[in-house]
Design an enzyme around this catalytic site. Structure first.
Site, PDB file in Angstrom:
ATOM      1  N   TYR A  39      -6.604   5.851   4.402  1.00 17.01           N
ATOM      2  CA  TYR A  39      -6.705   4.862   3.317  1.00 17.01           C
ATOM      3  C   TYR A  39      -5.849   3.626   3.631  1.00 17.01           C
ATOM      4  CZ  TYR A  39      -6.505   2.716  -1.276  1.00 17.01           C
ATOM      5  OH  TYR A  39      -6.597   1.813  -2.305  1.00 17.01           O
ATOM      6  N   LEU A  85      11.679   4.846  -6.967  1.00 17.91           N
ATOM      7  CA  LEU A  85      10.237   4.903  -6.671  1.00 17.91           C
ATOM      8  C   LEU A  85       9.790   6.332  -6.361  1.00 17.91           C
ATOM      9  CD1 LEU A  85       9.279   1.871  -4.370  1.00 17.91           C
ATOM     10  CD2 LEU A  85       8.298   2.454  -6.576  1.00 17.91           C
ATOM     11  N   GLU A 135       0.823  -1.213   0.000  1.00 14.96           N
ATOM     12  CA  GLU A 135       0.000   0.000   0.000  1.00 14.96           C
ATOM     13  C   GLU A 135       0.856   1.261   0.000  1.00 14.96           C
ATOM     14  OE1 GLU A 135      -3.070   0.325  -0.597  1.00 14.96           O
ATOM     15  OE2 GLU A 135      -3.540  -1.807  -0.580  1.00 14.96           O
ATOM     16  N   CYS A 162     -13.640   1.710 -14.350  1.00 17.55           N
ATOM     17  CA  CYS A 162     -14.119   3.090 -14.198  1.00 17.55           C
ATOM     18  C   CYS A 162     -12.890   3.998 -14.099  1.00 17.55           C
ATOM     19  CB  CYS A 162     -14.995   3.196 -12.941  1.00 17.55           C
ATOM     20  SG  CYS A 162     -16.036   4.651 -12.941  1.00 17.55           S
ATOM     21  N   CYS A 216     -25.812   2.475 -12.571  1.00 13.83           N
ATOM     22  CA  CYS A 216     -25.044   3.729 -12.630  1.00 13.83           C
ATOM     23  C   CYS A 216     -25.832   4.851 -13.303  1.00 13.83           C
ATOM     24  CB  CYS A 216     -23.742   3.467 -13.394  1.00 13.83           C
ATOM     25  SG  CYS A 216     -22.697   4.920 -13.522  1.00 13.83           S
ATOM     26  N   ASP A 233     -10.435   6.724  -1.672  1.00 20.81           N
ATOM     27  CA  ASP A 233      -9.434   7.550  -2.349  1.00 20.81           C
ATOM     28  C   ASP A 233     -10.035   8.056  -3.659  1.00 20.81           C
ATOM     29  OD1 ASP A 233      -9.476   5.372  -4.012  1.00 20.81           O
ATOM     30  OD2 ASP A 233      -7.302   5.124  -4.116  1.00 20.81           O
ATOM     31  N   TYR A 236       9.324   9.866  -3.853  1.00 20.67           N
ATOM     32  CA  TYR A 236       8.590  10.133  -2.607  1.00 20.67           C
ATOM     33  C   TYR A 236       9.217   9.351  -1.446  1.00 20.67           C
ATOM     34  CZ  TYR A 236       5.284  11.777  -6.065  1.00 20.67           C
ATOM     35  OH  TYR A 236       4.706  12.424  -7.140  1.00 20.67           O
ATOM     36  N   THR A 286       2.351   5.568  -7.277  1.00 23.78           N
ATOM     37  CA  THR A 286       3.181   4.752  -8.165  1.00 23.78           C
ATOM     38  C   THR A 286       2.328   3.676  -8.836  1.00 23.78           C
ATOM     39  OG1 THR A 286       4.970   5.096  -6.582  1.00 23.78           O
ATOM     40  CG2 THR A 286       5.357   3.450  -8.274  1.00 23.78           C
ATOM     41  N   CYS A 290     -18.675  -3.089 -17.187  1.00 23.38           N
ATOM     42  CA  CYS A 290     -18.770  -2.745 -15.758  1.00 23.38           C
ATOM     43  C   CYS A 290     -19.918  -3.514 -15.081  1.00 23.38           C
ATOM     44  CB  CYS A 290     -19.006  -1.237 -15.611  1.00 23.38           C
ATOM     45  SG  CYS A 290     -19.194  -0.754 -13.890  1.00 23.38           S
TER      46      CYS A 290
HETATM   47  S1  SF4 Z   1     -21.029   2.178 -15.512  1.00 29.16           S
HETATM   48 FE1  SF4 Z   1     -20.660   3.834 -14.068  1.00 29.16          FE
HETATM   49  S2  SF4 Z   1     -19.380   2.901 -12.482  1.00 29.16           S
HETATM   50 FE2  SF4 Z   1     -19.325   1.539 -14.267  1.00 29.16          FE
HETATM   51  S3  SF4 Z   1     -17.524   2.189 -15.461  1.00 29.16           S
HETATM   52 FE3  SF4 Z   1     -19.293   3.296 -16.268  1.00 29.16          FE
HETATM   53  S4  SF4 Z   1     -19.283   5.224 -15.152  1.00 29.16           S
HETATM   54 FE4  SF4 Z   1     -18.001   3.821 -13.991  1.00 29.16          FE
END
Ligand code: SF4
Length: 352
Positions: free
Chosen positions: A122, A82, A39, A194, A211, A140, A84, A45, A205
């Site tokens: 995170y 790397l 992490e 996404c 969505c 994030d 940082y 990176t 997706c």
């Molecule tokens: S459907 Fe919505 S959540 Fe899925 S990739 Fe497209 S914009 Fe992103």
């Protein structure tokens, strides 16, 4: 999507992850140290760049106690390239605390992880959920992109309160039996489907049906983010001083940017040739030939270095190890000293 509807993403996300999640070295372990290291390395990176470093680091320093006991130059060397570098310095400070206070085992507690140097919300959530199955969601830019697109939410994602609200919402829906898997699934969706740059791959997706941005064709309008301050530009003149066999480097200060690493001689500002020769008179070297070489640029998070450079030839064996200068054989520079990748453009002159 209403806030109460977000729990509908859990099952499709987990099903998709089971067949399409990334096969990464740090996904094959529950060792908190390894998850922590991955992490930290992954901050700022790319995954592909991290893989080699991850293996090399763990071969050299396989446990928290090994990291706690390692010498500074050893850890900087393992991190070299790397960038940082404060990441690995904080990690070592945390390793020392973990060795002293927790007998070398990271605490299985989100709040305790959060108190360790270099571990923010995170990273603490990632370690807690993946290594210890604690139901704490990661938040994030990747996650916020997915969430704001799902809900067509135009709130500024730089807004701290909004981020807190999203963290609370995700904490409420994260499945208690597989919180680490859920977090890794949403991380992978943000990284692979996404995506931040270009058109998201909505056609593959698992959340497309839910969505709102996809339904309206407004995917690229989200997330909304207030513009960042422009990076500060620093002009620098670099001097590659060498005699054909050895090159002059020096240690950077122990605090601030690239602390404790090694650099070729450099000074603020862009010096013309006349000013460069005057500057060289302040050093314990006797130039035979000074020649302008290529310019270079390096981008840090908050600043950019715009470098001009001179190659400075000195007589074989000359050069005084005063003013902090170290004359290192070109062949040994790379193995003996941590040199920041900011100087990558001058690699061939530095023997790195
Ligand atoms: S459907 Fe919505 S959540 Fe899925 S990739 Fe497209 S914009 Fe992103």
């Amino acid at each position: 999507m209403k806030p109460t509807d977000y729990d509908k993403i859990v099952n499709p996300l987990l099903t998709w992850y089971a067949s399409s999640g990334r096969d990464l070295p740090w996904r094959k372990t529950k060792d908190p140290y390894r998850i922590w290291l991955s992490e930290i390395m992954l901050q700022q990176t790319r995954v592909e760049a991290v893989k080699g470093y991850y293996d090399r680091f763990l071969t050299a320093l396989p446990t928290v106690s090994d990291l706690a006991a390692a010498g500074e130059e050893n850890i900087l060397k393992l991190w070299e390239g790397l960038g940082y570098y404060s990441r690995v310095r904080y990690m070592q400070q945390a390793a020392i605390l973990v060795t002293e206070e927790y007998e070398g085992a990271l605490p299985a507690d989100y709040a305790a992880l959060l108190k360790l140097p270099g571990i923010g919300p995170y990273t603490a959530a990632a370690i807690a959920s993946i290594a210890f199955s604690i139901p704490k969601a990661v938040v994030d830019g990747n996650v916020l992109r997915v969430i704001t697109r799902l809900g067509e939410d135009g709130t500024d994602i730089a807004d701290a309160r909004f981020r807190r609200d999203m963290a609370d919402m995700l904490d409420a829906i994260i499945p208690g039996d597989v919180p680490g898997t859920f977090n890794q699934a949403i991380m992978d969706l943000g990284a692979m489907v996404c995506t931040p740059n270009g058109i998201p791959k909505c056609e593959i997706c698992p959340l497309a049906r839910l969505c709102k941005a996809h339904a309206s064709g407004t995917e690229l309008s989200y997330p909304v983010k207030s513009s960042l301050k422009p990076r500060k530009i620093e002009k620098i003149t670099v001097f590659i001083i060498h005699d054909g066999e050895r090159v002059a480097i020096r240690k950077r200060p122990n605090h601030g940017l690239l602390a404790g690493m090694y650099e070729p001689v450099q000074t603020p500002g862009h010096l013309n040739e006349k000013a460069a020769v005057i500057f060289l008179e302040s050093l314990p070297v006797d130039p035979l030939h000074v020649e302008r070489i290529e310019n270079a640029k390096h981008i840090f998070t908050h600043k950019e270095w715009h470098m001009i450079a001179y190659e400075v030839k000195i007589a074989a064996g000359s050069g005084d190890a005063a003013a902090g200068l170290i004359f290192t054989p070109l062949k040994e520079t790379v193995s003996a000293y941590p040199i920041p990748s900011a100087y990558a453009s001058y690699r061939r002159y530095l023997g790195i």
